[in-house]
Design an enzyme around this catalytic site. Structure first.
Site, PDB file in Angstrom:
ATOM      1  N   ILE A 223       6.265  -9.182 -15.381  1.00 36.75           N
ATOM      2  CA  ILE A 223       7.683  -8.977 -15.673  1.00 36.75           C
ATOM      3  C   ILE A 223       8.235 -10.135 -16.506  1.00 36.75           C
ATOM      4  O   ILE A 223       7.848 -11.284 -16.329  1.00 36.75           O
ATOM      5  CB  ILE A 223       8.456  -8.821 -14.339  1.00 36.75           C
ATOM      6  CG1 ILE A 223       9.871  -8.323 -14.591  1.00 36.75           C
ATOM      7  CG2 ILE A 223       8.437 -10.099 -13.535  1.00 36.75           C
ATOM      8  CD1 ILE A 223      10.608  -7.950 -13.301  1.00 36.75           C
ATOM      9  N   ILE A 265       5.901 -13.055 -10.608  1.00 34.11           N
ATOM     10  CA  ILE A 265       5.415 -13.091 -11.989  1.00 34.11           C
ATOM     11  C   ILE A 265       4.582 -11.863 -12.342  1.00 34.11           C
ATOM     12  O   ILE A 265       4.050 -11.777 -13.454  1.00 34.11           O
ATOM     13  CB  ILE A 265       4.611 -14.377 -12.278  1.00 34.11           C
ATOM     14  CG1 ILE A 265       3.344 -14.444 -11.421  1.00 34.11           C
ATOM     15  CG2 ILE A 265       5.475 -15.605 -12.092  1.00 34.11           C
ATOM     16  CD1 ILE A 265       2.442 -15.597 -11.816  1.00 34.11           C
ATOM     17  N   GLU A 266       4.465 -10.930 -11.398  1.00 33.05           N
ATOM     18  CA  GLU A 266       3.771  -9.684 -11.708  1.00 33.05           C
ATOM     19  C   GLU A 266       4.801  -8.566 -11.898  1.00 33.05           C
ATOM     20  O   GLU A 266       5.325  -8.374 -12.990  1.00 33.05           O
ATOM     21  CB  GLU A 266       2.741  -9.358 -10.629  1.00 33.05           C
ATOM     22  CG  GLU A 266       1.580 -10.361 -10.622  1.00 33.05           C
ATOM     23  CD  GLU A 266       0.478  -9.989  -9.652  1.00 33.05           C
ATOM     24  OE1 GLU A 266       0.184  -8.787  -9.494  1.00 33.05           O
ATOM     25  OE2 GLU A 266      -0.089 -10.908  -9.027  1.00 33.05           O
ATOM     26  N   MET A 267       5.134  -7.841 -10.834  1.00 36.12           N
ATOM     27  CA  MET A 267       6.091  -6.737 -10.976  1.00 36.12           C
ATOM     28  C   MET A 267       7.513  -7.144 -10.600  1.00 36.12           C
ATOM     29  O   MET A 267       8.473  -6.466 -10.945  1.00 36.12           O
ATOM     30  CB  MET A 267       5.605  -5.542 -10.167  1.00 36.12           C
ATOM     31  CG  MET A 267       4.263  -5.013 -10.662  1.00 36.12           C
ATOM     32  SD  MET A 267       3.529  -3.727  -9.620  1.00 36.12           S
ATOM     33  CE  MET A 267       4.496  -2.304 -10.119  1.00 36.12           C
TER      34      MET A 267
END
Length: 467
Positions: A223, A265-267
């Site tokens: 993201i 820091i992913e979804m």
């Protein structure tokens, strides 16, 4: 506790708790796990006696160094030997602790089989001093018979031909039992970008179907353009992993499915309430979801559905599977030679079973310091230690499965390796302690390309299956 008392205690545990290692039968549950049946006690009792007598002193923690370890010049050598022995195989961990209520792992079986077949244990420098430590021919037969029986009882899929039934690698089943209604919901959720904080990413963004369940990137973009520091493993055949993530922090597919949506820091979603609020606005999807899950949208139900769907992401019918099943023409002579080299160079000690990996955690720097040679430290280099907090787990990683591996570059947890040839070379140097010549690497790479299977009526990667 002295090593002698530890050995005696461990021996008792081996005999009492690991008799399950030679069960005559098993069944596969929906998750691909095994159900234990009646053990053959006498057979494992014999194996445990051998292990206790020949192996445990150098492959268990809290050992007492022998008296001659105090001799100048010898102490450092002996300490290194014990340290290396533990890193290669901690028998208390692998044969006692990990197997109290389940069979000995496939990787442990393969390691024991390899050292017996290749006569590498005990090492020559050890037997030169300890004359009674050699493993006799009778002992070797007992161990190999036990490995064969245990593998057949707990890990065989029943699909291999008699000639290949005892291979450390097994054919993938065509499918696993799943709840079709849950899986259908999970398939939609797997590709639903509403699971991300800004509605830009889904599970499939980093685990693309046309890229063999990966994104072919060193590190996945999360993201708001953020990047982590670890390579995204394939979602294909993940159901067969003993645990999920490189550091094993998720016990199963459902726990794993709950990780990325909340990772900042992913979804990047704040919590399940945020996700559910978006999904609940979809009346048609909500009705379908409530028809399967009576209590409607919850984090547990969402991850349950995704995990059920991921059980369908298996890729059977590779050319190697067909060879294992008895079609001698499915792979070429050179590819068969590549498989023999794969076993010879110890690759099959860790890359075992149906998915050719995912069954154990191994040191990336077992034989040589990979991290010092690579440089540029990463937070993800901790490996299993990042989850357990144990110093002895530093640099241990879940062994990746090699199904469809020709399509899943880049390789390693750090995503630094672009080619299969280089991956094989690195594994030889840092894991097996062998400099694999180019010719043998070519053969092994040729074999690895036979592991590409089928999914949804096509070869993984998109090529239609020939009828």
């Amino acid at each position: 506790m002295t090593i002698r008392s530890m050995m005696l205690a461990a021996g008792g545990l081996l005999i009492a708790t690991l008799m399950t290692g030679a069960c005559p039968a098993e069944s596969m549950a929906a998750e691909g796990k095994t159900v234990l049946t009646k053990p053959q006690m006498e057979k494992f009792s014999k194996v445990s006696d051998i292990v206790l007598d020949k192996c445990m002193a150098c492959h268990s923690r809290d050992y007492d160094l022998p008296f001659y370890a105090k001799i100048p010049g010898i102490k450092s050598i002996i300490e290194k030997d014990f340290r290396d022995g533990l890193r290669a195989m901690d028998l208390n961990a692998e044969l006692v602790d990990a197997a109290r209520d389940k069979p000995v792992s496939e990787a442990t079986l393969a390691k024991m089989e390899w050292v017996i077949l290749n006569e590498t244990m005990p090492p020559a420098k050890f037997t030169a001093v300890h004359w009674g430590s050699r493993v006799s021919n009778e002992d070797e037969k007992v161990i190999l018979d036990w490995v064969k029986e245990t593998r057949a009882a707990h890990y065989a899929t029943g699909l291999a031909s008699p000639a290949h039934a005892n291979e450390p690698l097994q054919p993938l089943p065509d499918k696993l039992p799943v709840d079709a209604a849950k899986a259908a919901l999970g398939e939609k959720l797997f590709s639903d970008k509403r699971l991300s904080g800004d509605n830009t990413l889904s599970c499939a963004s980093c685990h693309a179907y046309d890229k063999a369940g990966t994104d072919n990137s060193r590190f996945s973009e999360g993201i708001r353009g953020q990047f982590g520091d670890i390579n995204a493993p394939t979602a294909f055949n993940a159901v067969f992993n003993v645990k999920q993530f490189w550091n094993g922090r998720a016990a199963d597919l459902q726990e794993q499915a709950g990780g990325p949506p909340m990772n900042p820091i992913e979804m990047g979603s704040k919590d399940w309430h945020e996700i559910i609020a978006k999904l609940a606005n979809d009346a048609e999807f909500t009705a379908a979801f409530k028809a399967v899950f009576g209590d409607g949208w919850t984090g547990d139900n969402i991850t349950n559905a995704i995990a059920e769907y991921e059980k369908t992401l298996i890729t059977p019918n590779s050319r190697f599977d067909k060879w294992l099943k008895g079609d001698d023409s499915a792979i070429t002579k050179a590819e068969q030679e590549g498989y023999e080299r794969f076993k010879q160079y110890r690759c099959s000690s860790c890359h075992v079973g149906k998915s050719v990996g995912g069954q154990s955690f191994e040191y990336m720097d077992l034989k040589k310091d990979y991290f010092a040679d690579r440089g540029s430290p990463l937070g993800s280099d901790e490996g299993l230690k990042g989850f357990t907090g144990k110093g002895e787990d530093l640099h241990r990683f879940k062994v990746p499965n090699l199904r469809n591996v020709e399509l899943t570059a880049p390789y390693m947890h750090d995503g630094t390796v672009a080619t299969l040839d280089e991956a094989v070379r690195i594994m030889g140097v840092y894991l097996s302690g062998m400099d694999i010549p180019q010719g043998d690497r070519d053969l092994i790479v040729g074999f690895l390309r036979t592991l590409t299977g089928e999914w949804n009526g096509k070869r993984v990667g998109g090529t239609p299956v020939e009828k």
